[in-house]
Motif scaffolding. Structure first.
Motif, PDB file in Angstrom:
ATOM      1  N   GLU A 125       0.849  -1.198   0.000  1.00  0.00           N
ATOM      2  CA  GLU A 125       0.000   0.000   0.000  1.00  0.00           C
ATOM      3  C   GLU A 125       0.882   1.245   0.000  1.00  0.00           C
ATOM      4  OE1 GLU A 125      -0.752   0.607   4.757  1.00  0.00           O
ATOM      5  OE2 GLU A 125      -2.054  -0.786   3.708  1.00  0.00           O
ATOM      6  N   LEU A 126       0.308   2.348  -0.414  1.00  0.00           N
ATOM      7  CA  LEU A 126       0.997   3.639  -0.356  1.00  0.00           C
ATOM      8  C   LEU A 126       0.206   4.537   0.572  1.00  0.00           C
ATOM      9  CD1 LEU A 126       3.230   5.561  -1.530  1.00  0.00           C
ATOM     10  CD2 LEU A 126       1.442   6.405  -3.049  1.00  0.00           C
ATOM     11  N   VAL A 127       0.890   5.117   1.568  1.00  0.00           N
ATOM     12  CA  VAL A 127       0.280   6.120   2.447  1.00  0.00           C
ATOM     13  C   VAL A 127       0.928   7.445   2.097  1.00  0.00           C
ATOM     14  CG1 VAL A 127      -0.055   6.893   4.820  1.00  0.00           C
ATOM     15  CG2 VAL A 127      -0.177   4.449   4.263  1.00  0.00           C
ATOM     16  N   TYR A 128       0.087   8.443   1.821  1.00  0.00           N
ATOM     17  CA  TYR A 128       0.587   9.749   1.356  1.00  0.00           C
ATOM     18  C   TYR A 128      -0.068  10.860   2.162  1.00  0.00           C
ATOM     19  CZ  TYR A 128       1.933  13.512  -1.787  1.00  0.00           C
ATOM     20  OH  TYR A 128       2.472  14.664  -2.300  1.00  0.00           O
ATOM     21  N   THR A 129       0.740  11.797   2.628  1.00  0.00           N
ATOM     22  CA  THR A 129       0.235  12.985   3.321  1.00  0.00           C
ATOM     23  C   THR A 129       0.234  14.143   2.333  1.00  0.00           C
ATOM     24  OG1 THR A 129       1.142  12.208   5.417  1.00  0.00           O
ATOM     25  CG2 THR A 129       0.563  14.550   5.273  1.00  0.00           C
ATOM     26  N   TYR A 130      -0.950  14.684   2.058  1.00  0.00           N
ATOM     27  CA  TYR A 130      -1.094  15.769   1.087  1.00  0.00           C
ATOM     28  C   TYR A 130      -0.632  17.093   1.671  1.00  0.00           C
ATOM     29  CZ  TYR A 130      -3.378  12.849  -2.319  1.00  0.00           C
ATOM     30  OH  TYR A 130      -3.618  11.875  -3.254  1.00  0.00           O
ATOM     31  N   THR A 131       0.253  17.779   0.949  1.00  0.00           N
ATOM     32  CA  THR A 131       0.732  19.109   1.347  1.00  0.00           C
ATOM     33  C   THR A 131       0.088  20.184   0.472  1.00  0.00           C
ATOM     34  OG1 THR A 131       2.647  18.873  -0.109  1.00  0.00           O
ATOM     35  CG2 THR A 131       2.936  18.211   2.209  1.00  0.00           C
TER      36      THR A 131
ATOM     37  N   GLU B 237      -0.473   1.166  13.282  1.00  0.00           N
ATOM     38  CA  GLU B 237      -1.784   1.124  12.636  1.00  0.00           C
ATOM     39  C   GLU B 237      -2.584   2.369  13.004  1.00  0.00           C
ATOM     40  OE1 GLU B 237      -3.237  -0.968  10.410  1.00  0.00           O
ATOM     41  OE2 GLU B 237      -1.281  -1.920  10.241  1.00  0.00           O
ATOM     42  N   PRO B 238      -2.498   3.439  12.202  1.00  0.00           N
ATOM     43  CA  PRO B 238      -3.281   4.648  12.496  1.00  0.00           C
ATOM     44  C   PRO B 238      -4.777   4.369  12.404  1.00  0.00           C
ATOM     45  CG  PRO B 238      -1.650   5.040  10.786  1.00  0.00           C
ATOM     46  CD  PRO B 238      -1.685   3.578  11.030  1.00  0.00           C
ATOM     47  N   THR B 239      -5.544   5.191  13.062  1.00  0.00           N
ATOM     48  CA  THR B 239      -6.998   5.091  13.045  1.00  0.00           C
ATOM     49  C   THR B 239      -7.542   5.542  11.701  1.00  0.00           C
ATOM     50  OG1 THR B 239      -6.979   5.656  15.390  1.00  0.00           O
ATOM     51  CG2 THR B 239      -9.089   5.870  14.238  1.00  0.00           C
ATOM     52  N   LEU B 240      -8.557   4.829  11.216  1.00  0.00           N
ATOM     53  CA  LEU B 240      -9.252   5.264  10.006  1.00  0.00           C
ATOM     54  C   LEU B 240     -10.140   6.448  10.350  1.00  0.00           C
ATOM     55  CD1 LEU B 240     -10.507   1.972   8.302  1.00  0.00           C
ATOM     56  CD2 LEU B 240      -8.737   3.500   7.498  1.00  0.00           C
TER      57      LEU B 240
ATOM     58  N   PHE C 171     -11.708  14.286  -3.586  1.00  0.00           N
ATOM     59  CA  PHE C 171     -11.059  15.530  -3.218  1.00  0.00           C
ATOM     60  C   PHE C 171     -10.251  15.234  -1.970  1.00  0.00           C
ATOM     61  CE2 PHE C 171     -11.268  19.352  -0.385  1.00  0.00           C
ATOM     62  CZ  PHE C 171     -10.248  20.045  -1.011  1.00  0.00           C
ATOM     63  N   PHE C 172      -8.936  15.447  -2.045  1.00  0.00           N
ATOM     64  CA  PHE C 172      -8.048  15.256  -0.909  1.00  0.00           C
ATOM     65  C   PHE C 172      -7.556  16.633  -0.466  1.00  0.00           C
ATOM     66  CE2 PHE C 172      -7.275  11.414  -3.606  1.00  0.00           C
ATOM     67  CZ  PHE C 172      -7.954  10.515  -2.807  1.00  0.00           C
ATOM     68  N   PRO C 173      -8.026  17.128   0.692  1.00  0.00           N
ATOM     69  CA  PRO C 173      -7.590  18.445   1.149  1.00  0.00           C
ATOM     70  C   PRO C 173      -6.169  18.411   1.719  1.00  0.00           C
ATOM     71  CG  PRO C 173      -9.086  17.488   2.746  1.00  0.00           C
ATOM     72  CD  PRO C 173      -9.026  16.536   1.580  1.00  0.00           C
ATOM     73  N   LYS C 174      -5.519  19.539   1.671  1.00  0.00           N
ATOM     74  CA  LYS C 174      -4.188  19.688   2.258  1.00  0.00           C
ATOM     75  C   LYS C 174      -4.232  19.164   3.695  1.00  0.00           C
ATOM     76  CE  LYS C 174      -0.711  23.167   3.315  1.00  0.00           C
ATOM     77  NZ  LYS C 174      -0.340  24.587   3.197  1.00  0.00           N
ATOM     78  N   GLY C 175      -3.257  18.336   4.049  1.00  0.00           N
ATOM     79  CA  GLY C 175      -3.173  17.770   5.393  1.00  0.00           C
ATOM     80  C   GLY C 175      -3.745  16.363   5.512  1.00  0.00           C
ATOM     81  N   ALA C 176      -4.538  15.928   4.526  1.00  0.00           N
ATOM     82  CA  ALA C 176      -5.130  14.588   4.580  1.00  0.00           C
ATOM     83  C   ALA C 176      -4.036  13.525   4.460  1.00  0.00           C
ATOM     84  CB  ALA C 176      -6.153  14.412   3.468  1.00  0.00           C
ATOM     85  N   VAL C 177      -4.177  12.466   5.247  1.00  0.00           N
ATOM     86  CA  VAL C 177      -3.292  11.301   5.159  1.00  0.00           C
ATOM     87  C   VAL C 177      -4.129  10.193   4.534  1.00  0.00           C
ATOM     88  CG1 VAL C 177      -1.873   9.644   6.431  1.00  0.00           C
ATOM     89  CG2 VAL C 177      -2.036  12.027   7.227  1.00  0.00           C
ATOM     90  N   VAL C 178      -3.729   9.742   3.337  1.00  0.00           N
ATOM     91  CA  VAL C 178      -4.556   8.829   2.557  1.00  0.00           C
ATOM     92  C   VAL C 178      -3.785   7.546   2.257  1.00  0.00           C
ATOM     93  CG1 VAL C 178      -5.874   8.581   0.406  1.00  0.00           C
ATOM     94  CG2 VAL C 178      -5.777  10.803   1.560  1.00  0.00           C
TER      95      VAL C 178
ATOM     96  N   LEU D  12      -6.555   8.250   6.846  1.00  0.00           N
ATOM     97  CA  LEU D  12      -6.031   7.834   8.142  1.00  0.00           C
ATOM     98  C   LEU D  12      -5.871   9.030   9.067  1.00  0.00           C
ATOM     99  CD1 LEU D  12      -3.190   5.457   6.875  1.00  0.00           C
ATOM    100  CD2 LEU D  12      -5.569   4.882   7.381  1.00  0.00           C
ATOM    101  N   SER D  13      -5.753   8.749  10.358  1.00  0.00           N
ATOM    102  CA  SER D  13      -5.552   9.816  11.345  1.00  0.00           C
ATOM    103  C   SER D  13      -4.139  10.379  11.268  1.00  0.00           C
ATOM    104  CB  SER D  13      -5.827   9.290  12.744  1.00  0.00           C
ATOM    105  OG  SER D  13      -4.974   8.184  13.025  1.00  0.00           O
TER     106      SER D  13
END
Length: 151
Positions: free
Chosen positions: A73-79, A106-109, A123-130, A96-97
Protein backbone atom coordinates in the motif's frame (compact mmCIF):
# COMPACT_ATOMS: atom_id res chain seq x y z
CA UNK A 1 -4.12 64.11 -29.84
CA UNK A 2 -7.55 62.52 -29.44
CA UNK A 3 -9.49 61.93 -26.26
CA UNK A 4 -9.95 58.59 -24.54
CA UNK A 5 -13.32 58.31 -26.26
CA UNK A 6 -11.63 58.59 -29.67
CA UNK A 7 -11.76 55.05 -31.25
CA UNK A 8 -8.15 55.34 -32.47
CA UNK A 9 -6.91 56.15 -28.95
CA UNK A 10 -9.03 53.35 -27.43
CA UNK A 11 -7.63 50.83 -29.92
CA UNK A 12 -4.03 51.91 -29.21
CA UNK A 13 -4.63 51.71 -25.44
CA UNK A 14 -6.19 48.24 -25.67
CA UNK A 15 -3.40 46.90 -27.89
CA UNK A 16 -0.63 48.19 -25.62
CA UNK A 17 -2.20 46.70 -22.47
CA UNK A 18 -2.89 43.24 -23.91
CA UNK A 19 -0.99 40.38 -22.35
CA UNK A 20 -0.08 37.50 -24.58
CA UNK A 21 -2.27 34.52 -23.72
CA UNK A 22 -0.36 31.23 -23.71
CA UNK A 23 -1.60 28.52 -26.04
CA UNK A 24 -3.48 25.60 -24.50
CA UNK A 25 -1.71 22.25 -24.21
CA UNK A 26 -2.97 18.96 -25.65
CA UNK A 27 -1.90 15.31 -25.59
CA UNK A 28 -4.45 13.24 -27.48
CA UNK A 29 -3.76 9.78 -26.08
CA UNK A 30 -2.00 10.59 -22.81
CA UNK A 31 -3.94 8.00 -20.79
CA UNK A 32 -2.34 5.23 -22.89
CA UNK A 33 1.00 6.84 -23.88
CA UNK A 34 2.19 8.70 -20.76
CA UNK A 35 4.50 6.56 -18.62
CA UNK A 36 4.81 8.16 -15.16
CA UNK A 37 8.03 7.67 -13.18
CA UNK A 38 8.32 5.31 -10.20
CA UNK A 39 7.76 7.07 -6.85
CA UNK A 40 7.57 4.39 -4.13
CA UNK A 41 7.47 0.73 -3.05
CA UNK A 42 8.23 -0.67 -6.53
CA UNK A 43 4.53 -0.44 -7.49
CA UNK A 44 3.56 3.27 -7.32
CA UNK A 45 4.09 5.65 -10.25
CA UNK A 46 3.14 9.32 -10.58
CA UNK A 47 3.96 11.99 -13.13
CA UNK A 48 2.78 15.43 -14.16
CA UNK A 49 1.56 15.68 -17.75
CA UNK A 50 0.97 19.44 -17.60
CA UNK A 51 1.66 22.19 -15.06
CA UNK A 52 0.86 25.88 -15.02
CA UNK A 53 4.17 26.32 -13.16
CA UNK A 54 5.77 25.85 -16.60
CA UNK A 55 4.45 29.30 -17.51
CA UNK A 56 5.27 30.86 -14.11
CA UNK A 57 1.76 31.10 -12.65
CA UNK A 58 1.79 32.32 -9.01
CA UNK A 59 -0.63 29.57 -7.80
CA UNK A 60 0.26 26.60 -9.99
CA UNK A 61 -1.87 23.60 -10.88
CA UNK A 62 -0.29 20.35 -11.95
CA UNK A 63 -2.11 17.39 -13.48
CA UNK A 64 -1.12 13.94 -14.57
CA UNK A 65 -1.48 10.24 -13.88
CA UNK A 66 -1.03 8.04 -10.83
CA UNK A 67 -0.64 4.28 -11.37
CA UNK A 68 -0.74 1.78 -8.53
CA UNK A 69 0.15 -1.83 -9.30
CA UNK A 70 -0.52 -4.77 -6.97
CA UNK A 71 1.90 -4.78 -4.04
CA UNK A 72 2.49 -2.71 -0.93
CA UNK A 73 0.00 0.00 0.00
CA UNK A 74 1.00 3.64 -0.36
CA UNK A 75 0.28 6.12 2.45
CA UNK A 76 0.59 9.75 1.36
CA UNK A 77 0.23 12.99 3.32
CA UNK A 78 -1.09 15.77 1.09
CA UNK A 79 0.73 19.11 1.35
CA UNK A 80 -1.67 20.67 -1.19
CA UNK A 81 -5.29 20.22 -2.31
CA UNK A 82 -5.85 17.60 -4.99
CA UNK A 83 -8.70 16.16 -7.06
CA UNK A 84 -8.44 12.62 -8.45
CA UNK A 85 -10.62 10.49 -10.75
CA UNK A 86 -10.04 6.80 -11.28
CA UNK A 87 -9.86 6.09 -15.02
CA UNK A 88 -8.88 2.40 -15.09
CA UNK A 89 -8.89 -0.58 -12.73
CA UNK A 90 -9.67 -0.35 -9.03
CA UNK A 91 -8.22 1.03 -5.79
CA UNK A 92 -9.19 0.88 -2.15
CA UNK A 93 -8.78 4.34 -0.64
CA UNK A 94 -9.04 5.41 3.02
CA UNK A 95 -8.19 8.49 5.05
CA UNK A 96 -6.03 7.83 8.14
CA UNK A 97 -5.55 9.82 11.34
CA UNK A 98 -1.79 9.97 10.71
CA UNK A 99 0.93 8.34 8.66
CA UNK A 100 2.22 5.04 10.11
CA UNK A 101 5.29 5.50 12.31
CA UNK A 102 7.39 3.56 14.82
CA UNK A 103 5.05 4.78 17.57
CA UNK A 104 1.82 4.17 15.63
CA UNK A 105 1.97 1.11 13.38
CA UNK A 106 -1.78 1.12 12.64
CA UNK A 107 -3.28 4.65 12.50
CA UNK A 108 -7.00 5.09 13.05
CA UNK A 109 -9.25 5.26 10.01
CA UNK A 110 -10.97 8.65 9.73
CA UNK A 111 -13.01 7.69 6.67
CA UNK A 112 -14.06 4.13 5.92
CA UNK A 113 -12.13 2.55 3.08
CA UNK A 114 -13.97 2.95 -0.22
CA UNK A 115 -13.74 0.85 -3.38
CA UNK A 116 -12.84 3.19 -6.24
CA UNK A 117 -13.77 2.12 -9.77
CA UNK A 118 -13.54 4.04 -13.06
CA UNK A 119 -15.45 7.29 -12.66
CA UNK A 120 -14.93 7.55 -8.87
CA UNK A 121 -13.95 11.13 -7.99
CA UNK A 122 -12.05 12.26 -4.88
CA UNK A 123 -11.06 15.53 -3.22
CA UNK A 124 -8.05 15.26 -0.91
CA UNK A 125 -7.59 18.45 1.15
CA UNK A 126 -4.19 19.69 2.26
CA UNK A 127 -3.17 17.77 5.39
CA UNK A 128 -5.13 14.59 4.58
CA UNK A 129 -3.29 11.30 5.16
CA UNK A 130 -4.56 8.83 2.56
CA UNK A 131 -3.90 5.12 2.10
CA UNK A 132 -4.03 3.64 -1.42
CA UNK A 133 -4.31 -0.12 -2.03
CA UNK A 134 -5.16 -2.23 -5.08
CA UNK A 135 -5.74 -5.90 -5.83
CA UNK A 136 -5.35 -5.75 -9.63
CA UNK A 137 -3.99 -2.28 -10.38
CA UNK A 138 -5.50 1.10 -11.03
CA UNK A 139 -4.83 4.35 -12.85
CA UNK A 140 -6.09 7.79 -11.86
CA UNK A 141 -5.94 11.28 -13.32
CA UNK A 142 -5.18 13.99 -10.77
CA UNK A 143 -5.04 17.77 -10.58
CA UNK A 144 -3.32 19.38 -7.61
CA UNK A 145 -2.53 22.87 -6.38
CA UNK A 146 1.26 22.57 -6.59
CA UNK A 147 4.21 23.14 -8.90
CA UNK A 148 5.44 20.50 -11.36
CA UNK A 149 7.12 17.50 -9.70
CA UNK A 150 6.39 18.81 -6.18
CA UNK A 151 4.32 15.80 -5.04
Amino acid sequence: MGSITDPAVQAATKDSSKEEVPAFSFWGNAQKEFDPPHIANGNAFLGDVFSSSDINRPNPLSAGFYHLKPGPELVYTYTYDEMKILVEGEMQIAQLSAAPSAEMKEPTLIKEEVEATPGSVFFFPKGAVVRFRTRNGGKAWFCGGRARDAA
